[in-house]
Design an enzyme around this catalytic site. Sequence first.
Site, PDB file in Angstrom:
ATOM      1  N   ARG A   1       3.983 -10.936  -4.035  1.00 16.91           N
ATOM      2  CA  ARG A   1       2.874 -11.042  -3.115  1.00 16.91           C
ATOM      3  C   ARG A   1       2.140 -10.753  -4.668  1.00 16.91           C
ATOM      4  O   ARG A   1       2.687  -9.398  -5.328  1.00 16.91           O
ATOM      5  CB  ARG A   1       3.045  -9.534  -2.542  1.00 16.91           C
ATOM      6  CG  ARG A   1       1.145  -9.518  -1.792  1.00 16.91           C
ATOM      7  CD  ARG A   1       2.423  -8.674  -0.300  1.00 16.91           C
ATOM      8  NE  ARG A   1       1.177  -8.583   0.033  1.00 16.91           N
ATOM      9  CZ  ARG A   1       0.663  -7.274   0.978  1.00 16.91           C
ATOM     10  NH1 ARG A   1       2.129  -5.923   0.923  1.00 16.91           N
ATOM     11  NH2 ARG A   1      -0.377  -6.569   1.468  1.00 16.91           N
TER      12      ARG A   1
ATOM     13  N   PHE B   1      -4.448  -3.123  -7.304  1.00 15.97           N
ATOM     14  CA  PHE B   1      -3.353  -2.897  -6.398  1.00 15.97           C
ATOM     15  C   PHE B   1      -2.354  -2.402  -7.256  1.00 15.97           C
ATOM     16  O   PHE B   1      -1.185  -1.638  -7.196  1.00 15.97           O
ATOM     17  CB  PHE B   1      -3.916  -3.070  -5.218  1.00 15.97           C
ATOM     18  CG  PHE B   1      -2.237  -2.219  -4.360  1.00 15.97           C
ATOM     19  CD1 PHE B   1      -2.677  -0.555  -4.881  1.00 15.97           C
ATOM     20  CD2 PHE B   1      -2.376  -3.217  -3.233  1.00 15.97           C
ATOM     21  CE1 PHE B   1      -1.699   0.171  -3.099  1.00 15.97           C
ATOM     22  CE2 PHE B   1      -1.357  -2.093  -2.302  1.00 15.97           C
ATOM     23  CZ  PHE B   1      -0.875  -1.289  -2.858  1.00 15.97           C
TER      24      PHE B   1
ATOM     25  N   GLN C   1       3.932  -7.299  -6.017  1.00 18.81           N
ATOM     26  CA  GLN C   1       5.444  -6.823  -5.222  1.00 18.81           C
ATOM     27  C   GLN C   1       6.583  -7.974  -5.732  1.00 18.81           C
ATOM     28  O   GLN C   1       6.056  -9.316  -5.277  1.00 18.81           O
ATOM     29  CB  GLN C   1       5.614  -6.644  -4.007  1.00 18.81           C
ATOM     30  CG  GLN C   1       6.051  -5.944  -2.751  1.00 18.81           C
ATOM     31  CD  GLN C   1       6.210  -5.751  -1.470  1.00 18.81           C
ATOM     32  OE1 GLN C   1       4.881  -5.703  -1.583  1.00 18.81           O
ATOM     33  NE2 GLN C   1       7.112  -6.070  -0.678  1.00 18.81           N
TER      34      GLN C   1
ATOM     35  N   ASN D   1       8.236  -0.436   1.255  1.00 16.97           N
ATOM     36  CA  ASN D   1       9.124  -0.363   2.617  1.00 16.97           C
ATOM     37  C   ASN D   1       8.727  -0.486   4.158  1.00 16.97           C
ATOM     38  O   ASN D   1       7.763  -1.235   3.624  1.00 16.97           O
ATOM     39  CB  ASN D   1       9.251   0.943   2.869  1.00 16.97           C
ATOM     40  CG  ASN D   1       8.123   1.534   2.564  1.00 16.97           C
ATOM     41  OD1 ASN D   1       7.515   1.896   3.247  1.00 16.97           O
ATOM     42  ND2 ASN D   1       8.624   3.158   1.950  1.00 16.97           N
TER      43      ASN D   1
ATOM     44  N   PHE E   1       7.738  -2.476  -5.925  1.00 10.94           N
ATOM     45  CA  PHE E   1       6.130  -3.062  -6.599  1.00 10.94           C
ATOM     46  C   PHE E   1       5.827  -2.103  -7.993  1.00 10.94           C
ATOM     47  O   PHE E   1       6.923  -1.388  -8.053  1.00 10.94           O
ATOM     48  CB  PHE E   1       5.499  -2.939  -5.447  1.00 10.94           C
ATOM     49  CG  PHE E   1       5.512  -2.027  -5.169  1.00 10.94           C
ATOM     50  CD1 PHE E   1       4.207  -0.779  -5.694  1.00 10.94           C
ATOM     51  CD2 PHE E   1       5.020  -1.600  -3.766  1.00 10.94           C
ATOM     52  CE1 PHE E   1       4.424   0.687  -5.246  1.00 10.94           C
ATOM     53  CE2 PHE E   1       5.253   0.354  -3.155  1.00 10.94           C
ATOM     54  CZ  PHE E   1       4.624   1.533  -3.632  1.00 10.94           C
TER      55      PHE E   1
ATOM     56  N   LEU F   1      -0.783   5.744  -2.008  1.00  7.59           N
ATOM     57  CA  LEU F   1       0.913   5.544  -1.301  1.00  7.59           C
ATOM     58  C   LEU F   1       2.144   6.996  -1.799  1.00  7.59           C
ATOM     59  O   LEU F   1       3.116   6.816  -1.342  1.00  7.59           O
ATOM     60  CB  LEU F   1       1.600   4.021  -1.859  1.00  7.59           C
ATOM     61  CG  LEU F   1       1.025   3.174  -2.668  1.00  7.59           C
ATOM     62  CD1 LEU F   1       1.238   2.593  -2.645  1.00  7.59           C
ATOM     63  CD2 LEU F   1       0.852   2.463  -0.094  1.00  7.59           C
TER      64      LEU F   1
ATOM     65  N   HIS G   1       6.178   6.236  -0.096  1.00  5.48           N
ATOM     66  CA  HIS G   1       6.764   5.047  -0.939  1.00  5.48           C
ATOM     67  C   HIS G   1       7.886   5.907  -2.530  1.00  5.48           C
ATOM     68  O   HIS G   1       6.745   6.462  -2.859  1.00  5.48           O
ATOM     69  CB  HIS G   1       6.217   4.033  -1.725  1.00  5.48           C
ATOM     70  CG  HIS G   1       5.604   3.251  -0.459  1.00  5.48           C
ATOM     71  ND1 HIS G   1       6.291   1.725   0.031  1.00  5.48           N
ATOM     72  CD2 HIS G   1       4.985   3.003   0.050  1.00  5.48           C
ATOM     73  CE1 HIS G   1       5.833   1.017   0.434  1.00  5.48           C
ATOM     74  NE2 HIS G   1       4.360   1.630   0.964  1.00  5.48           N
TER      75      HIS G   1
END
Length: 177
Positions: free
Chosen positions: A68, A73, A76, A114, A125, A134, A138
Amino acid sequence: MTTKTQRYQKCYFRISIAGKDPQTIHINLDTQTCPKTCANFLSFCTAPPTNNPNSKSPKTYHNTIFHRIIPGFMVQGGDYQNFDGTGGESFHGDLTDENFILKHTQAGILSMANRGKNTAGSQFFITLGKASHLDGKHVAFGSVCEGMDVVESMVEVERDDRDRPVSMQKIVITECG
């Protein structure tokens, strides 16, 4: 081996983007702040690859993909089971959210992906910019210390409508340790 006086443990990924020669990313893991999370991640980095055709999903980042990519951003990876973001349990059993001391303050922060509280496994990531939304959700536990240009170049690959690199544009971890 990490000692109590050593704050960071280094690890690396050799990454092939769209079949090109691999390039290296070096990462500092903050073993004093997040020792369990770092140990989990490092176990995947240092586990040997397997050539056993009967072995289902060896617990290693070797030959896994970044599945991803969201420009601006994050990138991942870490799904060693399904290679699509739907798999990847932790190396040593349950991995609870260790703490939220480190923040997503800039590009290059390494954090556990997660599906909610205390659900981290193998997926991780790397941020491509500040991501304070986040924080508290995370566990950030390291940062890219060399090779951020490699991470940033991942956003150049062609992606589908779900932010996944198309098949001819795979981003593969060819080596890690």
